[in-house]
Scaffold this motif. Structure first.
Motif, PDB file in Angstrom:
ATOM      1  N   LEU A  50      31.908   2.984 -20.666  1.00  0.00           N
ATOM      2  CA  LEU A  50      32.196   2.386 -19.364  1.00  0.00           C
ATOM      3  C   LEU A  50      31.370   3.049 -18.267  1.00  0.00           C
ATOM      4  O   LEU A  50      30.867   2.385 -17.349  1.00  0.00           O
ATOM      5  CB  LEU A  50      33.686   2.508 -19.057  1.00  0.00           C
ATOM      6  CG  LEU A  50      34.268   1.610 -17.962  1.00  0.00           C
ATOM      7  CD1 LEU A  50      34.049   0.145 -18.309  1.00  0.00           C
ATOM      8  CD2 LEU A  50      35.751   1.906 -17.788  1.00  0.00           C
ATOM      9  N   ARG A  54      28.914   0.609 -16.374  1.00  0.00           N
ATOM     10  CA  ARG A  54      29.412   0.426 -15.007  1.00  0.00           C
ATOM     11  C   ARG A  54      29.735  -1.036 -14.700  1.00  0.00           C
ATOM     12  O   ARG A  54      29.361  -1.572 -13.671  1.00  0.00           O
ATOM     13  CB  ARG A  54      28.393   0.966 -13.998  1.00  0.00           C
ATOM     14  CG  ARG A  54      28.148   2.452 -14.134  1.00  0.00           C
ATOM     15  CD  ARG A  54      27.233   2.976 -13.068  1.00  0.00           C
ATOM     16  NE  ARG A  54      27.020   4.403 -13.219  1.00  0.00           N
ATOM     17  CZ  ARG A  54      26.269   5.139 -12.379  1.00  0.00           C
ATOM     18  NH1 ARG A  54      25.699   4.555 -11.328  1.00  0.00           N
ATOM     19  NH2 ARG A  54      26.126   6.431 -12.586  1.00  0.00           N
ATOM     20  N   GLN A  55      30.430  -1.650 -15.634  1.00  0.00           N
ATOM     21  CA  GLN A  55      30.897  -3.024 -15.427  1.00  0.00           C
ATOM     22  C   GLN A  55      32.370  -3.100 -15.780  1.00  0.00           C
ATOM     23  O   GLN A  55      32.810  -2.460 -16.723  1.00  0.00           O
ATOM     24  CB  GLN A  55      30.118  -4.002 -16.317  1.00  0.00           C
ATOM     25  CG  GLN A  55      28.635  -4.097 -16.019  1.00  0.00           C
ATOM     26  CD  GLN A  55      27.952  -5.111 -16.915  1.00  0.00           C
ATOM     27  OE1 GLN A  55      28.477  -6.198 -17.139  1.00  0.00           O
ATOM     28  NE2 GLN A  55      26.780  -4.761 -17.436  1.00  0.00           N
ATOM     29  N   ARG A  56      33.105  -3.907 -15.034  1.00  0.00           N
ATOM     30  CA  ARG A  56      34.518  -4.103 -15.333  1.00  0.00           C
ATOM     31  C   ARG A  56      34.745  -5.532 -15.803  1.00  0.00           C
ATOM     32  O   ARG A  56      33.938  -6.424 -15.505  1.00  0.00           O
ATOM     33  CB  ARG A  56      35.391  -3.799 -14.120  1.00  0.00           C
ATOM     34  CG  ARG A  56      35.168  -4.740 -12.964  1.00  0.00           C
ATOM     35  CD  ARG A  56      36.168  -4.470 -11.863  1.00  0.00           C
ATOM     36  NE  ARG A  56      36.033  -5.427 -10.766  1.00  0.00           N
ATOM     37  CZ  ARG A  56      36.879  -5.526  -9.759  1.00  0.00           C
ATOM     38  NH1 ARG A  56      37.923  -4.706  -9.710  1.00  0.00           N
ATOM     39  NH2 ARG A  56      36.694  -6.413  -8.805  1.00  0.00           N
ATOM     40  N   ARG A  58      35.923  -9.368 -16.095  1.00  0.00           N
ATOM     41  CA  ARG A  58      36.149 -10.416 -15.107  1.00  0.00           C
ATOM     42  C   ARG A  58      36.751 -11.633 -15.796  1.00  0.00           C
ATOM     43  O   ARG A  58      36.431 -11.928 -16.939  1.00  0.00           O
ATOM     44  CB  ARG A  58      34.835 -10.821 -14.431  1.00  0.00           C
ATOM     45  CG  ARG A  58      34.214  -9.726 -13.578  1.00  0.00           C
ATOM     46  CD  ARG A  58      32.939 -10.207 -12.910  1.00  0.00           C
ATOM     47  NE  ARG A  58      32.353  -9.180 -12.072  1.00  0.00           N
ATOM     48  CZ  ARG A  58      31.215  -9.329 -11.376  1.00  0.00           C
ATOM     49  NH1 ARG A  58      30.565 -10.499 -11.438  1.00  0.00           N
ATOM     50  NH2 ARG A  58      30.743  -8.349 -10.638  1.00  0.00           N
ATOM     51  N   TRP A  62      39.751 -10.014 -19.095  1.00  0.00           N
ATOM     52  CA  TRP A  62      40.885  -9.089 -18.988  1.00  0.00           C
ATOM     53  C   TRP A  62      41.799  -9.250 -20.190  1.00  0.00           C
ATOM     54  O   TRP A  62      42.157  -8.268 -20.843  1.00  0.00           O
ATOM     55  CB  TRP A  62      41.650  -9.338 -17.678  1.00  0.00           C
ATOM     56  CG  TRP A  62      40.945  -8.811 -16.473  1.00  0.00           C
ATOM     57  CD1 TRP A  62      40.266  -9.519 -15.531  1.00  0.00           C
ATOM     58  CD2 TRP A  62      40.833  -7.432 -16.079  1.00  0.00           C
ATOM     59  NE1 TRP A  62      39.740  -8.681 -14.570  1.00  0.00           N
ATOM     60  CE2 TRP A  62      40.071  -7.391 -14.888  1.00  0.00           C
ATOM     61  CE3 TRP A  62      41.304  -6.233 -16.624  1.00  0.00           C
ATOM     62  CZ2 TRP A  62      39.777  -6.208 -14.232  1.00  0.00           C
ATOM     63  CZ3 TRP A  62      41.003  -5.046 -15.971  1.00  0.00           C
ATOM     64  CH2 TRP A  62      40.254  -5.033 -14.794  1.00  0.00           C
ATOM     65  N   SER A  65      39.844  -8.541 -23.598  1.00  0.00           N
ATOM     66  CA  SER A  65      39.726  -7.105 -23.875  1.00  0.00           C
ATOM     67  C   SER A  65      41.009  -6.559 -24.471  1.00  0.00           C
ATOM     68  O   SER A  65      40.983  -5.709 -25.369  1.00  0.00           O
ATOM     69  CB  SER A  65      39.393  -6.340 -22.579  1.00  0.00           C
ATOM     70  OG  SER A  65      38.161  -6.769 -22.047  1.00  0.00           O
ATOM     71  N   TRP A 178      35.165  -2.115 -22.876  1.00  0.00           N
ATOM     72  CA  TRP A 178      36.450  -2.667 -22.424  1.00  0.00           C
ATOM     73  C   TRP A 178      37.484  -2.640 -23.548  1.00  0.00           C
ATOM     74  O   TRP A 178      38.628  -2.247 -23.332  1.00  0.00           O
ATOM     75  CB  TRP A 178      36.265  -4.095 -21.932  1.00  0.00           C
ATOM     76  CG  TRP A 178      35.315  -4.230 -20.779  1.00  0.00           C
ATOM     77  CD1 TRP A 178      34.975  -3.266 -19.874  1.00  0.00           C
ATOM     78  CD2 TRP A 178      34.566  -5.393 -20.417  1.00  0.00           C
ATOM     79  NE1 TRP A 178      34.061  -3.756 -18.974  1.00  0.00           N
ATOM     80  CE2 TRP A 178      33.791  -5.055 -19.273  1.00  0.00           C
ATOM     81  CE3 TRP A 178      34.469  -6.687 -20.937  1.00  0.00           C
ATOM     82  CZ2 TRP A 178      32.932  -5.971 -18.659  1.00  0.00           C
ATOM     83  CZ3 TRP A 178      33.620  -7.600 -20.330  1.00  0.00           C
ATOM     84  CH2 TRP A 178      32.859  -7.242 -19.198  1.00  0.00           C
ATOM     85  N   THR A 181      38.450   1.026 -24.415  1.00  0.00           N
ATOM     86  CA  THR A 181      39.304   1.597 -23.371  1.00  0.00           C
ATOM     87  C   THR A 181      40.701   0.984 -23.418  1.00  0.00           C
ATOM     88  O   THR A 181      41.715   1.700 -23.334  1.00  0.00           O
ATOM     89  CB  THR A 181      38.675   1.386 -21.990  1.00  0.00           C
ATOM     90  OG1 THR A 181      37.364   1.970 -21.964  1.00  0.00           O
ATOM     91  CG2 THR A 181      39.525   2.022 -20.905  1.00  0.00           C
TER      92      THR A 181
END
Length: 310
Positions: A50, A54-56, A58, A62, A65, A178, A181
């Motif tokens: 992560l 450096r991306q979350r 979208r 959600w 993941s 993702w 985590t």
């Protein structure tokens, strides 16, 4: 063709890294803490990737993941940890060697990616080779261990093909981070509730967890999911047979074990199975890129970035 060779070589990093994972888990990690073992394997790996990407997530990613984190990480890691502790490496690896056939079947059902005859032949030949390499009749078999290994094989096969289906238009490193985590975060409170305080680890245990998290998880899963994006599921599944090959060769190189004639024959059969699984030279459709979105009509109009979702 050169691109296919590159993707095959990259994908092979995963089973080579996993080849030593059974041994490391069995020898250096606490046998009575499978939940903590799985959580400590997944969460540092996911956070490390992560930071790199450096991306979350979208939109649909959600919940995707969460689903993939549950299948590929939370459930799979606990099962494979338990199998590693309850079974000899030979038996655990042999059970997992059925995964190429399982992945082909799941890919056929979920993605209409029909396995080639060469892939099926390669899987059968490779399975026979694994049995020759590893099954000597001297190992004691634990029924719960076998059940854990079979369940791990089924869960991972389904989760990996689901990842292939959903992963087409997102960065592989990001989607891998993702789900690792998410899986680690799911596992941590369950581990604390069921197993109590985290286990005390020796220096060798910390080093073992470092290998398991960074090499056998972060690096290996990123390479594996990259291969699934660019190659047919049958090819990737057969590359996974390099896992037990690595274990046997490590035993010879590190532990000074002798390579018997039976093991040599098995090794040759496994490598033949892997070669049979190579992508078709003349067909770009077999490269694994198109099947990620096999049914254009199934693409939701309101979510163009998520092919294959239903």
């Amino acid at each position: 063709m050169e691109a296919n060779v590159r993707w095959v070589a990259l994908t092979a990093i995963a089973p080579v890294a996993w080849g030593a994972n059974y041994y490391v888990t069995h020898e250096f990690l606490p046998a009575d803490r499978p939940l903590y073992g799985a959580a400590v394997r997944a969460l540092p790996a996911g956070l490390f990737l992560l930071v790199l990407c450096r991306q979350r997530p979208r939109g649909a990613w959600w919940w995707r993941s969460a689903v993939l984190g549950t299948l590929n990480v939370s459930v799979f890691f606990v099962l494979v940890y338990a199998a590693s502790q309850l079974l000899p490496t030979s038996v655990a690896s042999t059970v997992m060697a059925v995964s190429p056939l399982t992945m082909m079947l799941v890919a056929w059902l979920l993605m209409s990616e029909r396995p080639r005859t060469a892939h099926l032949a390669g899987a059968a030949i490779g399975l026979v080779g694994v049995c020759l390499m590893l099954l000597t009749g001297a190992s004691r078999v634990s029924v719960p261990g076998v059940l854990a290994a079979v369940a791990a094989m089924l869960v991972s096969s389904f989760g990996h093909i689901l990842t292939k289906r959903w992963n087409a238009d997102v960065d592989v490193l990001a989607s891998t981070s993702w789900q690792l985590t998410a899986g680690g975060l799911f596992l941590l409170p369950v581990a604390a509730a069921v197993e109590g305080a985290p286990p005390a680890l020796s220096t060798s245990g910390l080093l073992a967890f470092g290998y398991v998290a960074l090499v056998a998880t972060a690096l290996a899963f990123a390479a594996w999911f990259t291969g699934l994006r660019h190659l047919p599921a049958g090819t990737v599944g057969l590359i996974g047979l390099l896992n037990p090959v690595t274990g046997v060769l490590l035993g010879v190189a590190v532990a000074g074990e002798a390579l018997t004639v039976q093991q040599s024959c098995g090794l040759a059969l496994v490598l033949a199975g892997v070669v049979l699984g190579r992508p078709a030279r003349a067909s770009r459709r077999g490269s694994g890129r198109a099947p990620a979105d096999p049914a254009p009509e199934a693409r939701p109009a309101r979510e163009p970035s998520a092919p294959g979702s239903r």
